[in-house]
Design a protein around this motif. Structure first.
Motif, PDB file in Angstrom:
ATOM      1  N   ILE A 242      41.389  27.196  48.761  1.00  0.00           N
ATOM      2  CA  ILE A 242      42.658  27.622  48.174  1.00  0.00           C
ATOM      3  C   ILE A 242      43.309  26.391  47.575  1.00  0.00           C
ATOM      4  O   ILE A 242      43.714  25.472  48.302  1.00  0.00           O
ATOM      5  N   GLY A 243      43.385  26.350  46.256  1.00  0.00           N
ATOM      6  CA  GLY A 243      43.861  25.136  45.597  1.00  0.00           C
ATOM      7  C   GLY A 243      42.860  24.020  45.824  1.00  0.00           C
ATOM      8  O   GLY A 243      41.692  24.123  45.444  1.00  0.00           O
ATOM      9  N   THR A 244      43.278  22.988  46.496  1.00  0.00           N
ATOM     10  CA  THR A 244      42.396  21.850  46.774  1.00  0.00           C
ATOM     11  C   THR A 244      41.989  21.783  48.241  1.00  0.00           C
ATOM     12  O   THR A 244      41.354  20.814  48.652  1.00  0.00           O
ATOM     13  N   LYS A 305      33.214  32.902  45.534  1.00  0.00           N
ATOM     14  CA  LYS A 305      33.449  31.821  44.585  1.00  0.00           C
ATOM     15  C   LYS A 305      32.942  32.294  43.223  1.00  0.00           C
ATOM     16  O   LYS A 305      31.773  32.661  43.085  1.00  0.00           O
ATOM     17  N   VAL A 306      33.808  32.301  42.241  1.00  0.00           N
ATOM     18  CA  VAL A 306      33.491  32.915  40.955  1.00  0.00           C
ATOM     19  C   VAL A 306      33.709  31.908  39.821  1.00  0.00           C
ATOM     20  O   VAL A 306      34.697  31.162  39.822  1.00  0.00           O
ATOM     21  N   GLN A 320      36.734  29.382  41.092  1.00  0.00           N
ATOM     22  CA  GLN A 320      37.874  29.742  41.920  1.00  0.00           C
ATOM     23  C   GLN A 320      37.440  30.775  42.957  1.00  0.00           C
ATOM     24  O   GLN A 320      36.447  31.485  42.776  1.00  0.00           O
ATOM     25  N   TRP A 321      38.195  30.847  44.037  1.00  0.00           N
ATOM     26  CA  TRP A 321      37.887  31.770  45.120  1.00  0.00           C
ATOM     27  C   TRP A 321      38.756  33.018  45.045  1.00  0.00           C
ATOM     28  O   TRP A 321      39.956  32.947  44.782  1.00  0.00           O
ATOM     29  N   PHE A 322      38.097  34.158  45.284  1.00  0.00           N
ATOM     30  CA  PHE A 322      38.760  35.458  45.225  1.00  0.00           C
ATOM     31  C   PHE A 322      38.360  36.300  46.431  1.00  0.00           C
ATOM     32  O   PHE A 322      37.311  36.069  47.038  1.00  0.00           O
ATOM     33  N   VAL A 323      39.189  37.272  46.748  1.00  0.00           N
ATOM     34  CA  VAL A 323      38.783  38.376  47.611  1.00  0.00           C
ATOM     35  C   VAL A 323      38.248  39.462  46.687  1.00  0.00           C
ATOM     36  O   VAL A 323      38.977  39.967  45.829  1.00  0.00           O
ATOM     37  N   ALA A 324      36.965  39.774  46.812  1.00  0.00           N
ATOM     38  CA  ALA A 324      36.370  40.855  46.026  1.00  0.00           C
ATOM     39  C   ALA A 324      36.348  42.106  46.886  1.00  0.00           C
ATOM     40  O   ALA A 324      35.804  42.102  47.998  1.00  0.00           O
ATOM     41  N   VAL A 325      36.942  43.163  46.388  1.00  0.00           N
ATOM     42  CA  VAL A 325      37.079  44.382  47.179  1.00  0.00           C
ATOM     43  C   VAL A 325      37.016  45.587  46.260  1.00  0.00           C
ATOM     44  O   VAL A 325      37.496  45.555  45.118  1.00  0.00           O
ATOM     45  N   ALA A 347      36.898  51.070  40.955  1.00  0.00           N
ATOM     46  CA  ALA A 347      37.005  49.714  40.425  1.00  0.00           C
ATOM     47  C   ALA A 347      36.606  48.698  41.473  1.00  0.00           C
ATOM     48  O   ALA A 347      36.686  48.955  42.687  1.00  0.00           O
ATOM     49  N   ILE A 348      36.159  47.537  41.004  1.00  0.00           N
ATOM     50  CA  ILE A 348      36.039  46.338  41.824  1.00  0.00           C
ATOM     51  C   ILE A 348      37.214  45.434  41.460  1.00  0.00           C
ATOM     52  O   ILE A 348      37.473  45.178  40.276  1.00  0.00           O
ATOM     53  N   PHE A 349      37.942  44.961  42.467  1.00  0.00           N
ATOM     54  CA  PHE A 349      39.064  44.046  42.254  1.00  0.00           C
ATOM     55  C   PHE A 349      38.664  42.635  42.684  1.00  0.00           C
ATOM     56  O   PHE A 349      37.962  42.454  43.680  1.00  0.00           O
ATOM     57  N   PHE A 350      39.154  41.653  41.939  1.00  0.00           N
ATOM     58  CA  PHE A 350      39.038  40.249  42.305  1.00  0.00           C
ATOM     59  C   PHE A 350      40.457  39.708  42.456  1.00  0.00           C
ATOM     60  O   PHE A 350      41.188  39.581  41.474  1.00  0.00           O
TER      61      PHE A 350
END
Length: 617
Positions: A242-244, A305-306, A320-325, A347-350
């Protein structure tokens, strides 16, 4: 559903439909030196429901001792959309600072929804105070246990950071710091909370009440209470940047409790309330209030990580890091709020983990959405959470997700996640054509409700292994349709013309049910996997037992995959059975003996264990 820690401890949830109470019990494993089988111990190390209930009856003059906590000592938090900080302690003293929706709901009677201004008493009740249970006026529901039932959720164990994560150069240093942190067990319950319990003795480290379930919290105090889902999804706990800074993140849906997901920073579960750094431990909630295509999420979201492409102004791509759901279920049902989808599309959400605390959700900025069409609007639809194929840097290359209409969809992230790539159709491969559609021998579509597992074939392609079956609605235990496990051969060269597959394109494995074990054998003739004339695009076999289905997430080993099937016969009391299928993902043939059934209840998510034997082997 049972969970296990790497050292063999067993965490088993349960519920009682008599009073809708529940618990998680810690036991252990032992190695049978005669059979070399790993067996469960009958000894109860701790009982989470008993621990919370025992603490709730301590007198004010009593001295609390670990693992028991008085209601006022529990660390319980909730979320705010209003106000300067998204996190707030869930206490009666803070009632006036809760979001308007939560404050109003707690102050309303569950009988007729009229205002009774008993919000403070309801907050105390949810924390475990028992006074109103015996009151002569304004009496609340009596509880045998202050912990609610656990049905569709289940425990997740977490201590050290993931050693297999392909992180940045600063990841090993972060991972080293987690080696000494407190091991915790996380699970949702239908008392309105996500619980974090200390793995060693069952002490509650903290709990979280999602704002999204606020509307129904007052029902828990009703003397005529009927079972209601709240935090009824399985959490995912893992590492993300998250960030750095590297952090350990918990992301969870709420099952039937609410449409959406929440994310928490659980890097230090002992100090979830510590705000000295100025960083909120409650990262976000994302619900149908933020996007009407969001539905009820039952299975575990993914932390991914996308690749994010360079902007039109130039520069190098970033990660960047996402919650994929996934959008989950019921997103097209009008739940009375006016926030629903007008058709069966999913849908897939990021959801960006870099979203600033308190910032509004904005599509294309801090979240992205890839829409998936429904095959028909005349049948129920819903999209399960995705399985992930990673690249060499630990980034997502592709996602695969199945829906209730039997479709398996492929999402290609190799060129990165951006609104342009979404609108250009570069991500949803096949467009309106799914990669594969699962159907029973009768032709009936088979629902998919768990994420696929993806295995490398070593031949420039991979196998996408997915099971079918549904176990989420009240009538599901009675359904007897044939369900299956499929292995789908896929490579990056497959175009949309190679999609639209069904079982006729696959090799058929044979299931033999013997007196004590189930065996799976390949076809009598050899075949070649691949695209083109005479080749097979994978394999499948049909599950043999009546009512058998794949309804919990599978697990992946070095060269095998395991699915635990569910064979339901009753309600949440644990009635039912299951089989554990450990397979070669390339052939679909069993790699370990498959018992006829466990005889000990329905199986949970499998886990690959390292069991230390005499001599250190």
């Amino acid at each position: 559903f049972t969970a296990r820690s790497p050292n063999g401890d067993v965490y088993s949830p349960s519920c009682s439909s008599g009073d809708w109470s529940g618990t998680v019990i810690k036991s252990g494993l032992k190695l049978n030196t005669t059979t070399n089988a790993v067996e469960s111990l009958s000894t109860v190390v701790w009982d989470a429901g008993q621990i919370l209930t025992a603490g709730s009856i301590l007198a004010a003059s009593d001295t609390s001792a670990d693992p028991y906590l008085k209601p006022g000592e529990r660390k319980i938090f909730t979320y705010r959309r209003e106000g300067s900080s998204p996190a707030i302690a869930f206490t009666s003293a803070n009632l006036t600072q809760f979001d308007t929706a939560m404050r109003n709901a707690l102050n309303n009677s569950p009988v007729d929804n009229s205002t009774d201004n008993l919000g403070s008493e309801r907050v105390d009740y949810l924390r475990g105070v028992r006074i109103q249970e015996n009151a002569t006026t304004n009496a609340f529901r009596r509880r045998a246990s202050v912990m609610g039932d656990i049905i569709n959720s289940g425990p997740v164990f977490k201590k050290e950071a993931d050693a297999n994560l392909a992180g940045d150069s600063d990841y090993p240093a972060f991972a080293k710091t987690t080696a000494s942190r407190t091991a915790a067990v996380y699970f949702g319950a239908n008392d309105g909370m996500l619980h974090a319990m200390r793995a060693s003795d069952g002490k509650e480290l903290f709990a979280y009440v999602p704002l999204a379930v606020a509307a129904n919290l007052n029902r828990l105090t009703s003397k005529s209470y009927q079972h209601t889902p709240y935090v009824d999804g399985v959490p995912r706990v893992g590492e993300a940047k998250i960030g750095t800074k590297w952090r350990t993140v918990l992301a969870s849906g709420m099952g039937g409790g609410a449409q959406g997901v929440f994310a928490l920073d659980v890097t230090d579960p002992d100090h979830f309330e510590d705000g000295s750094t100025g960083e909120s431990k409650v990262l976000f909630e994302f619900t149908d209030q933020d996007d009407p295509r969001m539905g009820n999420v039952l299975t575990q979201p993914q932390l991914v990580k996308v690749k994010v492409p360079a902007s039109t102004t130039g520069g190098a791509p970033t990660y960047q890091w996402f919650v994929a759901v996934s959008s989950g279920y019921n997103n097209y049902v009008n739940d009375g709020t006016g926030r629903y989808q007008s058709d069966g599309s999913q849908a897939i959400f990021f959801l960006s983990l870099n979203k600033a605390a308190g910032a509004a959700w904005a599509e294309g900025t801090n979240y992205f959405k890839i829409t998936v069409p429904a095959s028909t609007n005349s049948a129920a639809n819903g999209l399960a959470n995705p399985g992930v194929l990673l690249g060499n840097q630990g980034e997502v290359k592709s996602l695969y997700a199945g829906d209730l209409q039997g479709n398996v969809w492929k999402f290609d992230l190799s060129e990165g996640l951006s609104t342009q790539n979404i609108s250009d159709g570069k991500i949803l491969r096949g467009g309106t054509t799914p990669m594969f559609t699962a159907t029973a021998p009768s032709g009936t579509r088979q629902p998919i409700t768990t994420p696929p597992l993806i295995a490398n074939t070593g031949q420039g392609a991979h196998m996408v292994v997915v099971g079918t079956g549904k176990f989420m609605e009240s009538n599901d235990p009675n359904t007897t349709g044939v369900q299956s496990i499929y292995g789908l051969w896929d490579d990056d060269g497959a175009s949309s013309s190679d999609f639209g597959l069904d079982r006729n394109a696959l090799a058929v494995n044979t299931v033999n049910v013997g007196s004590s074990v189930v065996t799976i054998t390949p076809p009598s003739g050899s075949y070649t996997l691949g695209r083109g004339t005479g080749k097979k695009r994978g394999w499948y076999f049909d599950l043999a037992a009546t009512r058998e289905r794949i309804a919990v997430e599978g697990a992946q080993g070095f060269s095998t995959i395991t699915f635990n099937s569910t064979i339901p016969t009753g309600d949440c009391s644990g009635d039912g059975d299951g089989r554990s299928y450990t397979l070669n993902p390339i052939t679909g043939v069993h790699a370990a003996p498959i018992d006829l059934g466990t005889g000990g209840g329905m199986l949970g998510i499998p886990i690959y264990l390292t069991v230390e034997m005499d001599g250190g082997n």
